[in-house]
Design a protein around this motif. Structure first.
Motif, PDB file in Angstrom:
ATOM      1  N   THR A 235       0.824  -1.206   0.000  1.00 37.79           N
ATOM      2  CA  THR A 235       0.000   0.000   0.000  1.00 37.79           C
ATOM      3  C   THR A 235       0.861   1.260   0.000  1.00 37.79           C
ATOM      4  N   VAL A 236       0.533   2.185  -0.890  1.00 43.02           N
ATOM      5  CA  VAL A 236       1.151   3.506  -0.913  1.00 43.02           C
ATOM      6  C   VAL A 236       0.030   4.518  -0.758  1.00 43.02           C
ATOM      7  N   VAL A 237       0.160   5.449   0.190  1.00 39.48           N
ATOM      8  CA  VAL A 237      -0.881   6.439   0.451  1.00 39.48           C
ATOM      9  C   VAL A 237      -0.511   7.744  -0.250  1.00 39.48           C
TER      10      VAL A 237
ATOM     11  N   SER B 230      -1.784  11.989 -12.453  1.00 40.89           N
ATOM     12  CA  SER B 230      -1.792  10.892 -11.483  1.00 40.89           C
ATOM     13  C   SER B 230      -0.388  10.439 -11.104  1.00 40.89           C
ATOM     14  N   TYR B 231       0.605  10.683 -11.972  1.00 43.14           N
ATOM     15  CA  TYR B 231       2.003  10.286 -11.739  1.00 43.14           C
ATOM     16  C   TYR B 231       2.134   8.788 -11.503  1.00 43.14           C
ATOM     17  N   SER B 232       1.125   7.993 -11.953  1.00 40.65           N
ATOM     18  CA  SER B 232       1.166   6.558 -11.664  1.00 40.65           C
ATOM     19  C   SER B 232       2.363   5.882 -12.341  1.00 40.65           C
ATOM     20  N   GLY B 233       2.631   6.233 -13.611  1.00 39.42           N
ATOM     21  CA  GLY B 233       3.768   5.633 -14.292  1.00 39.42           C
ATOM     22  C   GLY B 233       5.091   6.022 -13.673  1.00 39.42           C
TER      23      GLY B 233
ATOM     24  N   GLY C  98       7.846   3.485 -11.774  1.00 43.36           N
ATOM     25  CA  GLY C  98       9.267   3.401 -12.086  1.00 43.36           C
ATOM     26  C   GLY C  98      10.146   3.650 -10.875  1.00 43.36           C
ATOM     27  N   PHE C  99       9.750   4.605 -10.039  1.00 45.04           N
ATOM     28  CA  PHE C  99      10.509   4.924  -8.824  1.00 45.04           C
ATOM     29  C   PHE C  99      10.528   3.727  -7.873  1.00 45.04           C
TER      30      PHE C  99
ATOM     31  N   PHE D 253      -8.291   0.516 -12.692  1.00 43.44           N
ATOM     32  CA  PHE D 253      -6.940   0.570 -13.244  1.00 43.44           C
ATOM     33  C   PHE D 253      -6.700   1.852 -14.032  1.00 43.44           C
ATOM     34  N   ILE D 254      -7.781   2.536 -14.397  1.00 47.23           N
ATOM     35  CA  ILE D 254      -7.654   3.726 -15.239  1.00 47.23           C
ATOM     36  C   ILE D 254      -7.567   4.993 -14.401  1.00 47.23           C
ATOM     37  N   VAL D 255      -8.398   5.093 -13.370  1.00 47.19           N
ATOM     38  CA  VAL D 255      -8.422   6.294 -12.531  1.00 47.19           C
ATOM     39  C   VAL D 255      -8.166   5.894 -11.086  1.00 47.19           C
ATOM     40  N   ASP D 256      -7.922   6.891 -10.267  1.00 46.80           N
ATOM     41  CA  ASP D 256      -7.628   6.672  -8.846  1.00 46.80           C
ATOM     42  C   ASP D 256      -8.933   6.570  -8.074  1.00 46.80           C
TER      43      ASP D 256
END
Length: 432
Positions: free
Chosen positions: A129-131, A149-152, A156-157, A281-284
């Motif tokens: 889990t990341v908050v 969203s910075y999801s990608g 990577g990080f 999977f598409i939105v938060d």
């Protein structure tokens, strides 16, 4: 052997009615309609999201180029042991900035020193889990504007820091699913935003189940009515009753058409659940919306469906037994169908006062109980004892309706031309 004949007859009728129902074009179209609509809605939402995201990313890139600034993403590493996220801070399109603690990160987020804040909790290695902490706004809500969203970039990080050099045995699972992002809204002063006070995922499950039950039960019980009246009009019933006892015939129709209705409801719920997962999977979307319903909730939904189907199908069978034509049967069946929609008409009262007198009364009225129960369960207004009591009342009502249908079925199924009066029906029910 004679004691086993009714069981065998019921099994044969059940199998025949199930196969007939699931191969009927109207049943196939209705069953497939929900998955098709969900697929179209998800496809449309995906296209809309991708277009708006590309526009937003282009605008962000243009703004970044003009200001020569790279988005700064703050992160707080609270994991046990040595720091997991100390390197690989520069990622394509953003740079990760370590923050000492959560409060300092919220302050930096409020002062716009960082563009986003991510917190890796102590149990990250076990849960993944990341908050993401963000400042709550007045018009945002769950699906409100939230910027990139910075999801990608986050993916990577995380992967770079965890697995660039080696894969520790305790983190092997995180290679497959590196993180599960949940959103936590806070006020500008860092205080937690007040929640709605109920389980959103559970509410969504019962809301969808209630809608599915409303359609599926009436279609399934309608099949019972139409099948009985058509066979009666075509004189097929006389042939059937020459080889099958009335009770076995009626019970077989109940079981076969009920199984078809349950299959239809399961297909609808599964398609909606799959669509919600794809959208997740598409939105938060908050993780509590996407949680799977518990075994108890599934059992309650199944109980309401089975007893609700038995009640309405029994009443429809009773109507079919005493009527002489399909048109007449459909007209009289409105007496059964219309009261079931009372909770829909009173949905404002039920949602605003789910523990009020009106809601409690409708919960124990058999024809309004299924829909009312789902509405109150969606608002978390029914305790375990009240839920069990409501299901027992509904089950008893369904058993009574089935007994009544069998009495009328035996007495009037082969009667043509003239509908019996209420006095005649009462005499038939009492005398058996």
């Amino acid at each position: 052997m004679r004691g086993r004949e009714p069981v065998g007859s019921v099994r044969i009728v059940t199998r025949h009615e199930f196969r007939t129902a699931v191969t009927r074009p109207s049943y196939i179209i209705l069953t497939a309609a929900m998955p098709v609509l969900v697929a179209l809605a998800v496809a449309g939402f995906t296209i809309f999201t991708l277009v708006t995201r590309e526009d937003g990313e282009a605008e962000t890139a243009s703004s970044a180029e003009s200001s020569a600034e790279t988005p700064r993403l703050g992160y707080v590493d609270l994991t046990d042991g040595p720091a997991l996220f100390g390197a690989y801070r520069e990622q394509p399109g953003a740079v990760f900035v370590p923050v000492s603690d959560r409060d300092a990160g919220i302050a930096a987020l409020g002062d716009e020193q960082i563009d986003a804040l991510f917190v890796f909790p102590p149990d990250y290695s076990e849960t993944g889990t990341v908050v993401r902490v963000r400042i709550a706004d007045d018009g945002g809500g769950v699906f409100g504007p939230d910027g990139p969203s910075y999801s990608g970039t986050l993916r990577g990080f995380v992967l770079s820091n965890l697995f660039a050099d080696e894969v520790p045995a305790g983190l092997a699972e995180r290679l497959r699913i590196p993180y599960t992002l949940v959103t936590e809204e806070v006020r500008p002063d860092g205080a937690e935003e007040e929640s709605a006070g109920f389980d959103i995922g559970r509410a969504a499950f019962f809301a969808v189940a209630g809608i599915s039950l409303l359609f599926s039960v009436f279609f399934s019980s309608g099949y019972v009515l139409n099948a009985l009246v058509e066979e009666k009009e075509n004189r097929v019933m006389e042939v059937l009753l020459s080889s099958v006892k009335p009770d076995a015939l009626l019970l077989g129709k109940f079981l076969g058409l009920g199984a078809a209705g349950l299959l239809q409801m399961a297909a609808w719920l599964a398609s909606v659940g799959a669509g919600a997962l794809v959208v997740g999977f598409i939105v938060d979307i908050p993780a509590d919306i996407l949680t799977m319903p518990g075994v108890g909730d599934i059992a309650i939904a199944a109980g309401y469906f089975l007893f609700g189907y038995a009640l309405f199908a029994s009443l429809m069978a009773a109507v079919g037994a005493v009527t002489t034509s399909l048109r007449e049967a459909n007209q009289i069946s409105a007496i059964v169908i219309v009261p079931a929609f009372i909770p829909v008409w009173l949905n404002f009262i039920l949602f605003t006062e789910p523990e009020g007198t009106v809601a409690r009364v409708l919960t124990f009225v058999p024809v309004t109980a299924p829909v009312t129960g789902f509405i109150r369960l969606a608002t978390d207004a029914m305790g375990p004892l009240e839920t069990v009591a409501a299901l027992l009342v509904l089950a008893a009502s369904a058993a009574g309706a089935l007994w009544l249908a069998m009495r009328l079925f035996r007495a009037y199924l082969l009667m043509y031309g003239k509908r019996p009066t209420l006095k005649e029906m009462a005499r038939s029910v009492v005398s058996g």
